[in-house]
Design an enzyme around this catalytic site. Structure first.
Site, PDB file in Angstrom:
ATOM      1  N   LYS A 125     -10.680  -0.687  14.061  1.00  0.00           N
ATOM      2  CA  LYS A 125      -9.248  -0.356  14.082  1.00  0.00           C
ATOM      3  C   LYS A 125      -8.861  -0.079  15.523  1.00  0.00           C
ATOM      4  O   LYS A 125      -9.709   0.320  16.332  1.00  0.00           O
ATOM      5  CB  LYS A 125      -8.975   0.899  13.230  1.00  0.00           C
ATOM      6  CG  LYS A 125      -7.536   1.045  12.817  1.00  0.00           C
ATOM      7  CD  LYS A 125      -7.241   0.182  11.610  1.00  0.00           C
ATOM      8  CE  LYS A 125      -5.789   0.229  11.205  1.00  0.00           C
ATOM      9  NZ  LYS A 125      -5.598  -0.424   9.883  1.00  0.00           N
ATOM     10  N   ASP A 165      -0.650  -3.280  11.546  1.00  0.00           N
ATOM     11  CA  ASP A 165      -0.690  -2.038  10.760  1.00  0.00           C
ATOM     12  C   ASP A 165       0.662  -1.375  11.051  1.00  0.00           C
ATOM     13  O   ASP A 165       1.613  -2.072  11.428  1.00  0.00           O
ATOM     14  CB  ASP A 165      -1.887  -1.164  11.171  1.00  0.00           C
ATOM     15  CG  ASP A 165      -2.157  -0.027  10.185  1.00  0.00           C
ATOM     16  OD1 ASP A 165      -2.727  -0.280   9.117  1.00  0.00           O
ATOM     17  OD2 ASP A 165      -1.768   1.135  10.466  1.00  0.00           O
TER      18      ASP A 165
HETATM   19  P1  NDP Z   1       5.145  -0.397   8.644  1.00  0.00           P
HETATM   20  O1  NDP Z   1       5.198   0.004  10.066  1.00  0.00           O
HETATM   21  O2  NDP Z   1       5.645  -1.736   8.259  1.00  0.00           O
HETATM   22  O3  NDP Z   1       5.887   0.683   7.733  1.00  0.00           O
HETATM   23  C1  NDP Z   1       5.484   2.019   7.755  1.00  0.00           C
HETATM   24  C2  NDP Z   1       6.428   2.819   6.887  1.00  0.00           C
HETATM   25  O4  NDP Z   1       5.936   4.143   6.725  1.00  0.00           O
HETATM   26  C3  NDP Z   1       7.804   2.954   7.481  1.00  0.00           C
HETATM   27  O5  NDP Z   1       8.736   3.056   6.454  1.00  0.00           O
HETATM   28  C4  NDP Z   1       7.691   4.254   8.268  1.00  0.00           C
HETATM   29  O6  NDP Z   1       8.932   4.890   8.488  1.00  0.00           O
HETATM   30  C5  NDP Z   1       6.823   5.082   7.357  1.00  0.00           C
HETATM   31  N1  NDP Z   1       6.031   6.029   8.166  1.00  0.00           N
HETATM   32  C6  NDP Z   1       5.023   5.733   9.008  1.00  0.00           C
HETATM   33  N2  NDP Z   1       4.519   6.852   9.573  1.00  0.00           N
HETATM   34  C7  NDP Z   1       5.248   7.854   9.092  1.00  0.00           C
HETATM   35  C8  NDP Z   1       5.207   9.250   9.289  1.00  0.00           C
HETATM   36  N3  NDP Z   1       4.301   9.824  10.105  1.00  0.00           N
HETATM   37  N4  NDP Z   1       6.104   9.998   8.597  1.00  0.00           N
HETATM   38  C9  NDP Z   1       6.998   9.422   7.749  1.00  0.00           C
HETATM   39  N5  NDP Z   1       7.077   8.094   7.522  1.00  0.00           N
HETATM   40  C10 NDP Z   1       6.220   7.321   8.174  1.00  0.00           C
HETATM   41  O7  NDP Z   1       3.596  -0.229   8.230  1.00  0.00           O
HETATM   42  P2  NDP Z   1       2.836  -0.854   6.986  1.00  0.00           P
HETATM   43  O8  NDP Z   1       3.739  -0.982   5.819  1.00  0.00           O
HETATM   44  O9  NDP Z   1       2.085  -2.023   7.467  1.00  0.00           O
HETATM   45  O10 NDP Z   1       1.741   0.283   6.707  1.00  0.00           O
HETATM   46  C11 NDP Z   1       1.940   1.343   5.761  1.00  0.00           C
HETATM   47  C12 NDP Z   1       0.597   1.902   5.343  1.00  0.00           C
HETATM   48  O11 NDP Z   1      -0.187   0.854   4.754  1.00  0.00           O
HETATM   49  C13 NDP Z   1      -0.269   2.467   6.461  1.00  0.00           C
HETATM   50  O12 NDP Z   1      -1.031   3.538   5.958  1.00  0.00           O
HETATM   51  C14 NDP Z   1      -1.210   1.311   6.803  1.00  0.00           C
HETATM   52  O13 NDP Z   1      -2.404   1.757   7.406  1.00  0.00           O
HETATM   53  C15 NDP Z   1      -1.453   0.760   5.395  1.00  0.00           C
HETATM   54  N6  NDP Z   1      -1.928  -0.618   5.316  1.00  0.00           N
HETATM   55  C16 NDP Z   1      -1.257  -1.641   5.895  1.00  0.00           C
HETATM   56  C17 NDP Z   1      -1.726  -2.930   5.761  1.00  0.00           C
HETATM   57  C18 NDP Z   1      -0.994  -4.104   6.307  1.00  0.00           C
HETATM   58  O14 NDP Z   1      -1.434  -5.235   6.054  1.00  0.00           O
HETATM   59  N7  NDP Z   1       0.121  -3.931   7.006  1.00  0.00           N
HETATM   60  C19 NDP Z   1      -2.983  -3.230   5.060  1.00  0.00           C
HETATM   61  C20 NDP Z   1      -3.570  -2.086   4.411  1.00  0.00           C
HETATM   62  C21 NDP Z   1      -3.063  -0.828   4.563  1.00  0.00           C
HETATM   63  P3  NDP Z   1       9.618   4.788   9.935  1.00  0.00           P
HETATM   64  O15 NDP Z   1      10.090   3.366  10.033  1.00  0.00           O
HETATM   65  O16 NDP Z   1      10.713   5.786   9.920  1.00  0.00           O
HETATM   66  O17 NDP Z   1       8.546   5.116  10.926  1.00  0.00           O
HETATM   67  O1  2IT Z   2      -5.580  -1.298   6.957  1.00  0.00           O
HETATM   68  C1  2IT Z   2      -5.705  -2.534   6.862  1.00  0.00           C
HETATM   69  O2  2IT Z   2      -6.496  -3.057   6.087  1.00  0.00           O
HETATM   70  C2  2IT Z   2      -4.845  -3.374   7.704  1.00  0.00           C
HETATM   71  N1  2IT Z   2      -4.020  -2.851   8.433  1.00  0.00           N
HETATM   72  C3  2IT Z   2      -5.020  -4.867   7.704  1.00  0.00           C
HETATM   73  C4  2IT Z   2      -6.142  -5.278   8.603  1.00  0.00           C
HETATM   74  C5  2IT Z   2      -6.293  -6.764   8.810  1.00  0.00           C
HETATM   75  O3  2IT Z   2      -7.189  -7.113   9.594  1.00  0.00           O
HETATM   76  O4  2IT Z   2      -5.570  -7.561   8.215  1.00  0.00           O
END
Ligand code: NDP
Ligand code: 2IT
Length: 451
Positions: A125, A165
């Site tokens: 990561k 992420d």
């Molecule tokens: P995005 O940046 O697209 O969206 C994140 C969302 O969460 C936004 O709505 C953001 O609000 C909110 N958020 C983030 N941090 C905070 C905080 N500290 N307090 C309040 N709200 C918060 O990220 P993703 O959707 O990609 O990721 C969301 C989760 O999913 C994470 O935990 C990530 O690790 C996990 N994940 C993502 C994957 C991927 O493929 N993208 C794969 C597997 C897991 P705001 O816009 O106001 O910051």
């Molecule tokens: O937490 C996760 O699994 C991700 N943010 C996706 C990682 C990836 O390599 O697609």
């Protein structure tokens, strides 16, 4: 002291000031306890001690110039945790809260998640404390270029393949990839989540959210239940939350909540297809806030409250929960209120969104609880499929990728369920996912000797 307690104690002594990493170590190692008896070879080779220490952790300076001409300095990280079963693989997070503890916990979890996908990917990561929010496109581009100026020397298609992420989506991946190519003069599969025009895979943007819903459907099927007709709470409104909503709609559920860091909306009538299209435009193109949704659709907005606080305080009835924002968003008190209000299935789109108290609450209440490393593995799984397509120099159709994703989520569910049964706690997906993910990595480490 048991060997597991010894490993946890050593982390607590050495990794001081890293609460998220210590939390992840405690969660994973505790559930590996039953493997100790079965694998004296793991104990002898000190696999349990070795797996909690990253192969390497890179910390670097990222200097860039903002629109006012002022020099800005951020911290950059890449933790390459374990490459026993494949090249390092895992996302990049750009958020002001990023520090070594957060990146280590995410990299550690990624080892087991990637192993569960059955694809050959190690765990890593990275990211930065850079905040893309409120920055111009030019500033985001200059930051990404400065970040890649150092990162490029540590990654490669057979070495380490980052992706997105929090705070890193299609725009950032484009800037990072463009600059990497410029430096190394090779167009190669060094990042996933790329645009379709330059090597990306269909269904990668949707994969994490879709996968979390597929995983929930698998868990529900063990109780002869289905997604259709259920009321679902979702937190966040980014990539994962958005495509969780879309798949829930396709499968006939009623999603009623979303949030961002400014607050939560509750739309009891349900977030329908038209509202979903509005959210895509609002969040991905206009980079707006969820309060605008509340104004447009005349629904309540709870400022500065997370979804789970709102459920507790407003006694909102829900069946399913998809926490999809960030780590530790659900505490024990919230978990108890969720269960009291009817929630019987939690599928984690985010990484470690439930704290240890909340996990305990879900498990002891008999909730179908899918931990992030199993439930959100669809994202990295399709990243793995993107690497395969790039290696073969072809692209699969949407149907082909989606079918493979569904098969992978089915298999992850099966292997977690079977491992939980084999170790005497059937239906405990925490134990099942950790043991199933760990065993393959541990056996590979054993085969390599002491390296
Ligand atoms: P995005 O940046 O697209 O969206 C994140 C969302 O969460 C936004 O709505 C953001 O609000 C909110 N958020 C983030 N941090 C905070 C905080 N500290 N307090 C309040 N709200 C918060 O990220 P993703 O959707 O990609 O990721 C969301 C989760 O999913 C994470 O935990 C990530 O690790 C996990 N994940 C993502 C994957 C991927 O493929 N993208 C794969 C597997 C897991 P705001 O816009 O106001 O910051
Ligand atoms: O937490 C996760 O699994 C991700 N943010 C996706 C990682 C990836 O390599 O697609």
């Amino acid at each position: 002291m048991s060997i597991i307690q010894d490993v946890i104690a050593s982390a607590q002594e050495k990794d001081i000031g890293q609460p998220e990493f210590l939390q992840a170590v405690q969660e994973v190692l505790t559930s590996l306890e039953p493997t100790v008896q079965k694998h004296p070879d793991f104990v002898k080779a000190k696999i349990y001690h070795r797996i909690i220490v990253p192969d390497r952790a890179i910390l670097f300076r990222v200097p860039w110039v903002d629109d006012q001409g002022e020099v800005q300095i951020n911290r950059g990280f890449r933790v390459q945790f374990n490459n026993a079963i494949g090249p390092y693989k895992g996302g990049l997070r750009f958020h002001p809260s990023v520090n070594i503890s957060i990146i280590k916990f995410l990299g550690f979890e990624q080892i087991f998640k990637n192993s569960l996908t059955t694809l050959p990917m190690g765990g890593a990561k990275g990211g930065s404390d850079f905040d893309p929010k409120g920055k111009s496109d030019g500033e985001v581009m200059r930051f990404c270029q400065a970040f890649m100026r150092e990162l490029y020397r540590h990654i490669g298609p057979d070495t380490d393949v980052p992706a997105g992420d929090i705070g890193v989506g299609a725009r950032e991946i484009g800037y990072l990839y463009g600059y990497y190519m410029r430096i190394v003069n090779r167009n190669e599969s060094v990042l996933t989540g790329k645009g379709l025009e330059y090597g990306g895979s269909l269904v990668r943007p949707e994969a994490t959210g879709y996968g979390a819903v597929y995983f929930a459907a698998e868990m529900l099927a063990t109780r002869k239940q289905e997604i259709s007709g259920k009321v679902a709470a979702i937190s966040g409104s980014g990539n994962v939350a958005q495509y969780t909503i879309e798949k829930l709609l396709q499968m006939g559920a009623r999603p009623i909540t979303l949030s961002d860091s400014n607050g939560t909306i509750v739309d009891e009538a349900g977030i329908d297809r038209e509202k979903f299209e509005y959210i895509l435009d609002l969040k991905n193109y206009r980079r707006g806030r969820m309060s605008e949704y509340a104004e447009k659709y005349k629904v309540p907005f709870y400022a500065n409250q997370c979804v789970w606080d709102v459920i507790r305080e407003q006694n909102l009835k829900i069946d399913l929960a998809f926490p999809s924002a960030h780590e530790n968003e659900i505490n024990g008190e919230n978990a108890r209120a969720m269960v009291k209000n009817g929630c019987f299935c939690v599928s984690e789109g985010a990484n470690m969104p439930s704290n240890l108290d909340a996990v305990h609450e879900f498990l002891s209440s008999g909730v179908l609880y899918g931990p992030g490393k199993a439930a959100n593995a669809g994202g990295v799984a399709v990243s793995g499929l993107e690497m395969s397509q790039n290696a073969m120099r072809l692209s699969w159709s949407r149907e082909e990728v989606d079918q493979r994703l569904q098969r992978i989520m089915h298999n992850i569910h099966q292997s977690a369920l079977e491992a939980s049964e084999a170790y005497g706690c059937k239906g405990n997906y925490v134990v099942g996912a950790n043991i199933a993910g760990f065993t393959k990595v541990a056996k590979s480490m054993l085969a390599y000797g002491i390296v």
